[in-house]
Motif scaffolding. Sequence first.
Motif, PDB file in Angstrom:
ATOM      1  N   THR A 135      30.088  41.341  46.958  1.00 42.70           N
ATOM      2  CA  THR A 135      29.915  40.227  46.034  1.00 42.70           C
ATOM      3  C   THR A 135      28.578  40.374  45.322  1.00 42.70           C
ATOM      4  O   THR A 135      27.681  41.085  45.775  1.00 42.70           O
ATOM      5  CB  THR A 135      29.948  38.880  46.774  1.00 42.70           C
ATOM      6  N   SER A 136      28.445  39.689  44.206  1.00 41.19           N
ATOM      7  CA  SER A 136      27.184  39.724  43.457  1.00 41.19           C
ATOM      8  C   SER A 136      26.054  39.164  44.304  1.00 41.19           C
ATOM      9  O   SER A 136      24.917  39.649  44.243  1.00 41.19           O
ATOM     10  CB  SER A 136      27.323  38.921  42.157  1.00 41.19           C
ATOM     11  N   TYR A 137      26.353  38.140  45.098  1.00 46.41           N
ATOM     12  CA  TYR A 137      25.349  37.548  45.988  1.00 46.41           C
ATOM     13  C   TYR A 137      24.839  38.594  46.980  1.00 46.41           C
ATOM     14  O   TYR A 137      23.628  38.735  47.184  1.00 46.41           O
ATOM     15  CB  TYR A 137      25.960  36.352  46.730  1.00 46.41           C
ATOM     16  N   ILE A 186      32.799  42.863  39.385  1.00 43.78           N
ATOM     17  CA  ILE A 186      31.747  43.573  40.126  1.00 43.78           C
ATOM     18  C   ILE A 186      32.140  43.665  41.592  1.00 43.78           C
ATOM     19  O   ILE A 186      31.965  44.704  42.226  1.00 43.78           O
ATOM     20  CB  ILE A 186      30.374  42.893  39.929  1.00 43.78           C
ATOM     21  N   ASP A 187      32.704  42.595  42.142  1.00 44.30           N
ATOM     22  CA  ASP A 187      33.186  42.637  43.522  1.00 44.30           C
ATOM     23  C   ASP A 187      34.309  43.660  43.659  1.00 44.30           C
ATOM     24  O   ASP A 187      34.366  44.410  44.636  1.00 44.30           O
ATOM     25  CB  ASP A 187      33.660  41.261  43.977  1.00 44.30           C
ATOM     26  N   THR A 192      32.526  47.344  43.207  1.00 44.11           N
ATOM     27  CA  THR A 192      31.518  47.757  44.195  1.00 44.11           C
ATOM     28  C   THR A 192      31.940  47.477  45.627  1.00 44.11           C
ATOM     29  O   THR A 192      31.393  48.065  46.549  1.00 44.11           O
ATOM     30  CB  THR A 192      30.174  47.051  43.938  1.00 44.11           C
ATOM     31  N   ILE A 195      31.693  38.590  37.487  1.00 42.61           N
ATOM     32  CA  ILE A 195      31.370  38.432  38.912  1.00 42.61           C
ATOM     33  C   ILE A 195      32.514  38.959  39.774  1.00 42.61           C
ATOM     34  O   ILE A 195      32.298  39.680  40.745  1.00 42.61           O
ATOM     35  CB  ILE A 195      31.044  36.952  39.228  1.00 42.61           C
ATOM     36  N   ALA A 244      31.379  46.287  34.302  1.00 44.60           N
ATOM     37  CA  ALA A 244      31.557  46.340  35.754  1.00 44.60           C
ATOM     38  C   ALA A 244      31.667  47.792  36.237  1.00 44.60           C
ATOM     39  O   ALA A 244      31.113  48.142  37.282  1.00 44.60           O
ATOM     40  CB  ALA A 244      32.797  45.547  36.167  1.00 44.60           C
ATOM     41  N   LEU A 274      28.324  33.199  42.804  1.00 40.23           N
ATOM     42  CA  LEU A 274      28.065  34.627  43.015  1.00 40.23           C
ATOM     43  C   LEU A 274      28.786  35.164  44.246  1.00 40.23           C
ATOM     44  O   LEU A 274      28.862  36.371  44.429  1.00 40.23           O
ATOM     45  CB  LEU A 274      26.563  34.880  43.147  1.00 40.23           C
TER      46      LEU A 274
END
Length: 190
Positions: free
Chosen positions: A137-139, A130-131, A134, A127, A73, A165
């Motif tokens: 969200t991954s979506y 990563i949110d 970054t 998932i 991540a 996601l």
Amino acid sequence: MKPLWVILFALSLSAPALHAQERGIYTRITQEVIHGDTVTVAELMPVFVFPRKIDTRRFAKLVENLKKVYPIAKEANRLLQEMEKHMGTLKTKREQQLFTKAMERKLKEQYAPVLRRMTFSQGKLLIKLIDRETGQTSYALVKELRNGFSAFLWQGVGRLFGMNLKDTYDPTGDDEFIEILIRLYEAGYL
């Protein structure tokens, strides 16, 4: 002259501390002089105690998953920042698309073997992390870097396997324990 038994007693008190340090129980051992006396100060590793044995196993599994997934991540966040910086220098939409495709191929070659060996719980944790890293969200990342249809498609595939996601990271709510573990990991305790 001090009696021999006082010296032996003092050495016996320091021996367990040295032996425990070899086992990794202490994070740091220092000696401080307080009012003319030398005192050994030992910082202990944090210990988590759970009421049920299953909770202890879940904790151990979460720590193991975090150690595997958190560096990925962090790397994803670093790569995303580099990509955004480079995308700003590209002039046309076509150049941006070609750059995105090239980066996608490079990332697939590098991370596909690692991601294929992940378990479902590691994927769900990734998932969320990563949110966290970054701020998206991954979506949203897939939608931004590819397109809305790809994001919809991958969301559908993820939902088939029990993943979402669109999961967000909540450091003060559901993911508070994960946040504590991340801080311990960054401090070198895990």
